[in-house]
Design an enzyme around this catalytic site. Structure first.
Site, PDB file in Angstrom:
ATOM      1  N   LEU A  15       0.818  -1.216   0.000  1.00 17.00           N
ATOM      2  CA  LEU A  15       0.000   0.000   0.000  1.00 17.00           C
ATOM      3  C   LEU A  15       0.848   1.261   0.000  1.00 17.00           C
ATOM      4  O   LEU A  15       0.418   2.303  -0.486  1.00 17.00           O
ATOM      5  CB  LEU A  15      -0.923   0.010   1.232  1.00 17.00           C
ATOM      6  CG  LEU A  15      -1.961  -1.114   1.316  1.00 17.00           C
ATOM      7  CD1 LEU A  15      -2.741  -1.009   2.619  1.00 17.00           C
ATOM      8  CD2 LEU A  15      -2.905  -1.068   0.126  1.00 17.00           C
ATOM      9  N   VAL A  23       4.114  -0.710   4.173  1.00 19.32           N
ATOM     10  CA  VAL A  23       2.765  -1.052   4.616  1.00 19.32           C
ATOM     11  C   VAL A  23       2.118  -1.929   3.546  1.00 19.32           C
ATOM     12  O   VAL A  23       2.088  -1.571   2.364  1.00 19.32           O
ATOM     13  CB  VAL A  23       1.913   0.201   4.869  1.00 19.32           C
ATOM     14  CG1 VAL A  23       0.498  -0.184   5.301  1.00 19.32           C
ATOM     15  CG2 VAL A  23       2.565   1.080   5.931  1.00 19.32           C
ATOM     16  N   ASP A 130       5.529  12.003  16.196  1.00 15.81           N
ATOM     17  CA  ASP A 130       5.730  12.196  14.755  1.00 15.81           C
ATOM     18  C   ASP A 130       4.409  12.530  14.069  1.00 15.81           C
ATOM     19  O   ASP A 130       4.047  11.945  13.056  1.00 15.81           O
ATOM     20  CB  ASP A 130       6.353  10.942  14.140  1.00 15.81           C
ATOM     21  CG  ASP A 130       7.024  11.223  12.791  1.00 15.81           C
ATOM     22  OD1 ASP A 130       7.380  12.395  12.536  1.00 15.81           O
ATOM     23  OD2 ASP A 130       7.187  10.273  12.005  1.00 15.81           O
TER      24      ASP A 130
END
Length: 413
Positions: A15, A23, A130
């Site tokens: 992905l 991912v 983050d």
């Protein structure tokens, strides 16, 4: 090509890629999942693997509608993977790339969702560290909210903390993305919950303006701005919303709102923002002084190519992230003298839409026209003053040299 992840999961399709890993769209016993497979060099770090195992309970315990839940942690040979809920949608960076900026109502609704998620995480003692558009996912199958905003979920909880171990960073590096780093991180202080608020306020500014308040140029200049500069106002937004932004971008962590307070205050603003179009401002220019002297010059982007800020190492010779979906960047902590000296050339005030960029051909032409206009006006003024002086002088001279018949004495015989 499908691959097995542990004994329970199968990764079928990539992905996205980031500097921390890849991912995958996966399949598990309970249906589709997202599998974040960390890089091999990270998975082979036994200390890092141990830290993930220690944090397993905290990672699996974060349950909130605005957090992408971690279902499982897989440690299998060279594989280290986080198995997460699958969100069918896109990330906020992709939407920004497409639209450049959002209408204020939609931007505030998205950020309020993320603030709710942060409030739950902070209550559990977890700091994200983050927060940025790449780590915000938009659920395209969820109900539309104010301004047509899709539900927003924050992902990658705990990854920055786990990767930023003392052995990996040796207290001389910063893990993060330059545009979103709170000043206290730049100064080497331990990150607390307030760093997430600062980063989220930076994201809100970016959603409204199309650029971050302190970004642009060399990462060293970006870090310096976080510490030394104040945020430049955005024209066209309500004063109450601007006050919230300023408070959450405060240099002092204690001055910022808590996540729950920020979410509530943002939702109070939504009725005032209904129907407001996206702001019409242009990105400020970055001066040449922002370039660090020891860094090699970077090739100019191709015409029309968008310059992406973020994953650029501060340490000469270090490799940047391998993808524009950067998650972590290793940067040298600036010395105190570097932070103290650096305001020159870093002021970044947004330009009104259509205004020429300083230094551009339009800007130089406009400057020349102004100078010619001022010069012509000065010549006319000088000429007018000269004519007036000449007329006055001529009148005095003619009066002195011509006889006045009324007052002159009769000539002697």
């Amino acid at each position: 090509m499908a691959r097995k992840i542990g004994s329970r999961y199968t990764a079928n399709q990539i992905l996205g890629r980031g500097s921390a890993g890849t991912v995958w769209l996966g399949e598990g016993p309970e249906g589709p999942v997202a599998v974040k497979l960390l890089r091999e060099d990270l998975a082979s770090d036994q200390e890092l693997v141990g830290r993930f195992v220690q944090e397993r309970t905290a990672l699996l315990g974060l349950e909130h509608p605005n957090i992408v839940s971690v279902r499982d942690l897989v440690v299998d040979g060279n594989d280290l993977a986080l198995v997460m809920d699958l969100v069918r949608g896109t990330d906020l960076r992709t939407r920004l790339d497409r639209e450049r900026r959002l209408a204020p109502e939609a931007a505030v609704a998205i950020v309020a969702d993320i603030a709710d998620g942060l409030a739950a995480a902070h209550a559990a003692g977890v700091v994200h560290r983050d927060v940025k558009p790449e780590n915000v996912l938009l659920d395209m199958q969820g109900p539309l909210g104010p301004g047509g905003a899709h539900p927003a979920l924050l992902t990658d909880f705990g990854v920055a903390k786990l990767i930023d171990s003392p052995r990996r960073t040796r207290a001389t590096k910063i893990i993060g993305t330059p545009d979103y780093l709170a000043p206290e991180i730049v100064e080497g202080l331990p990150p607390r919950a307030a760093v997430d608020i600062y980063a989220l306020a930076t994201v809100l500014y970016e959603l409204l303006a199309g650029f971050t308040p302190f970004g642009g140029g060399h990462p060293g200049a970006v870090l310096r701005r976080h510490v030394t500069e104040t945020v430049v106002p955005l024209p066209g937004i309500p004063e109450e919303l601007w006050a919230l932004l300023v408070q959450c971008l405060a240099k002092a962590p204690a001055s910022r709102l808590r996540a729950s307070e920020l979410a509530a205050r943002l939702r109070e603003q939504l009725p005032l923002l209904a129907g407001m179009p996206p702001l019409d401002v242009d990105e400020p220019d970055t001066e040449q002084e922002d370039v660090e002297p020891e860094e090699a010059p970077v090739a100019a982007p191709a015409r029309g190519e968008r310059v992406r800020r973020g994953a650029v190492p501060l340490v000469p010779g270090a490799k940047p992230a391998d993808s524009n979906r950067d998650t972590h960047t290793s940067m040298r902590v600036p010395a105190p003298d570097e932070l103290a000296g650096g305001a020159r050339g870093t002021a970044r005030a947004p330009r009104a839409a259509g205004a020429p960029r300083p230094g551009s051909a339009r800007h130089r032409a406009a400057t020349r026209r102004r100078r010619l206009t001022l010069g012509a006006a000065a010549v006319v003024l000088v000429a007018a003053v000269g004519v007036g002086t000449w007329a006055a002088t001529s009148g005095d001279d003619s009066g002195a040299n011509s006889p006045d018949t009324k007052n002159s004495a009769p000539a002697s015989p």
